[in-house]
Motif scaffolding. Sequence first.
Motif, PDB file in Angstrom:
ATOM      1  N   ALA A  36       0.711  -1.368   0.042  1.00  0.00           N
ATOM      2  CA  ALA A  36       0.086   0.015   0.009  1.00  0.00           C
ATOM      3  C   ALA A  36       0.940   1.350  -0.001  1.00  0.00           C
ATOM      4  N   PRO A  37       0.532   2.505  -0.604  1.00  0.00           N
ATOM      5  CA  PRO A  37       1.236   3.740  -0.458  1.00  0.00           C
ATOM      6  C   PRO A  37       0.905   4.028   0.993  1.00  0.00           C
ATOM      7  N   LYS A  38       1.810   4.877   1.156  1.00  0.00           N
ATOM      8  CA  LYS A  38       1.789   5.491   2.604  1.00  0.00           C
ATOM      9  C   LYS A  38       0.575   6.034   3.051  1.00  0.00           C
ATOM     10  N   ARG A  39      -0.030   6.915   2.114  1.00  0.00           N
ATOM     11  CA  ARG A  39      -1.175   7.496   2.545  1.00  0.00           C
ATOM     12  C   ARG A  39      -2.379   6.535   3.179  1.00  0.00           C
ATOM     13  N   MET A  40      -2.349   5.394   2.613  1.00  0.00           N
ATOM     14  CA  MET A  40      -3.259   4.344   2.762  1.00  0.00           C
ATOM     15  C   MET A  40      -3.007   3.085   3.861  1.00  0.00           C
ATOM     16  N   HIS A  41      -1.943   3.219   4.331  1.00  0.00           N
ATOM     17  CA  HIS A  41      -1.371   2.175   5.260  1.00  0.00           C
ATOM     18  C   HIS A  41      -2.235   1.638   6.232  1.00  0.00           C
ATOM     19  N   GLY A  42      -2.814   2.422   6.905  1.00  0.00           N
ATOM     20  CA  GLY A  42      -3.509   2.308   8.041  1.00  0.00           C
ATOM     21  C   GLY A  42      -5.019   1.659   7.620  1.00  0.00           C
ATOM     22  N   ALA A  43      -5.659   2.218   6.394  1.00  0.00           N
ATOM     23  CA  ALA A  43      -6.961   1.833   5.948  1.00  0.00           C
ATOM     24  C   ALA A  43      -6.615   0.284   5.351  1.00  0.00           C
ATOM     25  N   VAL A  44      -5.633   0.201   4.448  1.00  0.00           N
ATOM     26  CA  VAL A  44      -5.210  -1.086   3.850  1.00  0.00           C
ATOM     27  C   VAL A  44      -4.989  -2.155   4.915  1.00  0.00           C
ATOM     28  N   ALA A  45      -4.232  -1.969   5.857  1.00  0.00           N
ATOM     29  CA  ALA A  45      -3.926  -2.906   6.920  1.00  0.00           C
ATOM     30  C   ALA A  45      -5.236  -3.366   7.605  1.00  0.00           C
ATOM     31  N   THR A  46      -5.880  -2.168   7.946  1.00  0.00           N
ATOM     32  CA  THR A  46      -7.318  -2.670   8.606  1.00  0.00           C
ATOM     33  C   THR A  46      -8.172  -3.713   7.859  1.00  0.00           C
ATOM     34  N   MET A  47      -7.965  -3.587   6.649  1.00  0.00           N
ATOM     35  CA  MET A  47      -8.716  -4.599   5.684  1.00  0.00           C
ATOM     36  C   MET A  47      -8.607  -5.917   6.276  1.00  0.00           C
ATOM     37  N   PHE A  48      -7.297  -6.292   6.974  1.00  0.00           N
ATOM     38  CA  PHE A  48      -7.014  -7.658   7.441  1.00  0.00           C
ATOM     39  C   PHE A  48      -8.039  -7.772   8.385  1.00  0.00           C
ATOM     40  N   GLN A  49      -8.195  -7.023   9.459  1.00  0.00           N
ATOM     41  CA  GLN A  49      -8.986  -7.145  10.603  1.00  0.00           C
ATOM     42  C   GLN A  49     -10.450  -6.957  10.160  1.00  0.00           C
ATOM     43  N   LEU A  50     -10.815  -6.241   9.072  1.00  0.00           N
ATOM     44  CA  LEU A  50     -11.868  -6.297   8.403  1.00  0.00           C
ATOM     45  C   LEU A  50     -12.567  -7.780   8.263  1.00  0.00           C
ATOM     46  N   MET A  51     -11.643  -8.420   7.511  1.00  0.00           N
ATOM     47  CA  MET A  51     -11.807  -9.854   7.025  1.00  0.00           C
ATOM     48  C   MET A  51     -11.927 -10.445   8.295  1.00  0.00           C
ATOM     49  N   VAL A  52     -11.055 -10.464   9.460  1.00  0.00           N
ATOM     50  CA  VAL A  52     -11.047 -11.146  10.349  1.00  0.00           C
ATOM     51  C   VAL A  52     -12.697 -11.138  11.178  1.00  0.00           C
ATOM     52  N   VAL A  76     -18.089  -1.578  13.014  1.00  0.00           N
ATOM     53  CA  VAL A  76     -17.591  -0.729  13.596  1.00  0.00           C
ATOM     54  C   VAL A  76     -15.884  -0.997  13.198  1.00  0.00           C
ATOM     55  N   THR A  77     -15.379  -2.063  12.516  1.00  0.00           N
ATOM     56  CA  THR A  77     -14.436  -2.182  11.797  1.00  0.00           C
ATOM     57  C   THR A  77     -14.167  -1.162  10.382  1.00  0.00           C
ATOM     58  N   VAL A  78     -15.311  -1.339   9.632  1.00  0.00           N
ATOM     59  CA  VAL A  78     -15.385  -0.309   8.550  1.00  0.00           C
ATOM     60  C   VAL A  78     -15.065   1.015   9.088  1.00  0.00           C
ATOM     61  N   LEU A  79     -15.753   1.192  10.455  1.00  0.00           N
ATOM     62  CA  LEU A  79     -15.648   2.868  10.764  1.00  0.00           C
ATOM     63  C   LEU A  79     -13.845   2.799  11.159  1.00  0.00           C
ATOM     64  N   ALA A  80     -13.482   1.793  11.741  1.00  0.00           N
ATOM     65  CA  ALA A  80     -12.135   1.861  12.279  1.00  0.00           C
ATOM     66  C   ALA A  80     -11.213   2.070  10.722  1.00  0.00           C
ATOM     67  N   MET A  81     -11.450   1.542   9.472  1.00  0.00           N
ATOM     68  CA  MET A  81     -10.923   1.843   8.408  1.00  0.00           C
ATOM     69  C   MET A  81     -10.817   3.287   8.106  1.00  0.00           C
ATOM     70  N   PHE A  82     -11.836   4.048   8.267  1.00  0.00           N
ATOM     71  CA  PHE A  82     -11.753   5.379   7.836  1.00  0.00           C
ATOM     72  C   PHE A  82     -11.081   6.424   8.821  1.00  0.00           C
ATOM     73  N   MET A  83     -10.926   5.911  10.266  1.00  0.00           N
ATOM     74  CA  MET A  83     -10.359   6.549  11.443  1.00  0.00           C
ATOM     75  C   MET A  83      -8.830   6.200  11.327  1.00  0.00           C
ATOM     76  N   MET A  84      -8.305   5.280  10.682  1.00  0.00           N
ATOM     77  CA  MET A  84      -6.931   4.667  10.966  1.00  0.00           C
ATOM     78  C   MET A  84      -5.909   5.837  10.594  1.00  0.00           C
ATOM     79  N   ASP A  85      -6.160   6.510   9.597  1.00  0.00           N
ATOM     80  CA  ASP A  85      -5.093   7.231   8.907  1.00  0.00           C
ATOM     81  C   ASP A  85      -5.529   8.715   9.217  1.00  0.00           C
TER      82      ASP A  85
END
Length: 459
Positions: free
Chosen positions: A125-141, A294-303
């Motif tokens: 992932a590009p720097k600006r998307m690190h948090g959101a993309v990494a949170t996709m792993f937790q969303l899948m969990v 709430v994990t979807v919410l976390a994706m928007f908050m992460m970065d």
Amino acid sequence: MKKVSNGFIYTFGALGGLLFGYDIASVSGAILFIQKQLNLGPWQQGWVVSSVLIGAIIGALATSKFLDTYGRRRLLIWASVIFFIGAITSGFAPDFWVLLFTRVILGIGVGITSALIPAYLHELAPKRMHGAVATMFQLMVMIGILLAYILNYSFAHMYTGWRWMLGFAALPAAILFFGSLFLPESPRFLAKIGRVDDARNVLMGTNKGDVKAVDKALKEIQENAKMPTGGWKELFGKGVRPALITGLGVALFQQVIGSNSVIFYAPTIFTKVGWGVIAALLAHIGIGTINVLVTVLAMFMMDKVDRKKMLEFGAAGMGLSLLVMYTILKFDNGSKAAAIVSAIALTVYIAFYATTWAPVTWVFIGEVFPLNIRGLGTSLCAATNWLADMVVSLTFPMMLSAWGLDNAFLFYAVICGIAIIVVHKEFIETRGKSLEEIELDLHKAAGTVDATKAVGHQA
């Protein structure tokens, strides 16, 4: 290899998280039926639930070597095969010992993905998307956990339903296998083994053809790739110590605040406060749905919000929820009102966890370590996470028996308070920084690099 969209890359790159979530959660409903059909005592029940964590420790530790030797993509393919074998064999397990062994096999797949996927997604992932993309792993969990809850309820009316609950994981494992065949390799791994042109091609795809961004990223990656692969000495060295404290700390606290005990044993907890088995499984689905949202919410908050602030806020919310559950159970246990309030507080607790500690832990672990020891660092942190998880899950039934549910919640509330203090004082902040910038900051803090030469690394 045919190029695929970024959405496909990030979705299938994180798909191992669905298996991760499904396999750790499916047993929470299945154990209600397994204990009767296989005549398991409390100690055996604890081992059936926590045996997957033994395999997770093994898988996480093994990942450190394979990650830097065979690459991220190939290891993800291997993990999908392990998941498939473990799911099929656990569904057919005839007795306690076979079930225990097959759950360990599943755990190896869980351990590999937990150490592999956060680092893999960060490196793509590009720097600006690190948090959101990494949170996709937790969303899948969380999607995997919700799927487990739904199937647990759906199969609850069948005598052999628990076998279907455990064996169903073979289907997403097969999907992960075929999807992984089309995923690109990490550009950082490609650069490290000398395939610079291939690394550039991957970066061009994930950065949507932004040549300037690709040139800058590739320059930083090549500079870091020149460093020899480090070992335990480098991992525990002065320059990496802040990263190690952060990685190990977040991995440890994520479990000792009791999160996975609640996920594993939520149906059991519901039955203890007065719910029937079917009602408990149905309530579980509601909790799982909230987790996904709430994990979807976390994706928007992460970065947008600092990692440390998210952890502190989450621990505070979880601690207060646990205190509510303790108070209700201590002074009004057994009534209908106690059951309802406990269920609400339990849901709020898990919602705070799913928004903060669940995703931030894997974001931190995936981004905090320098490239030359990233495989070793992520593996150690993942193994620590699963070791702590195993201890907590294995001891939770005995804690319930010895202390009672109310005092168990009070214990975890105290741990939440301790976590807030440690996060505030000891953790480093990584939001808004590239992997190379995080590494440079560590070197600066340790005095191992001249800050005046840090050209091209500015945020």
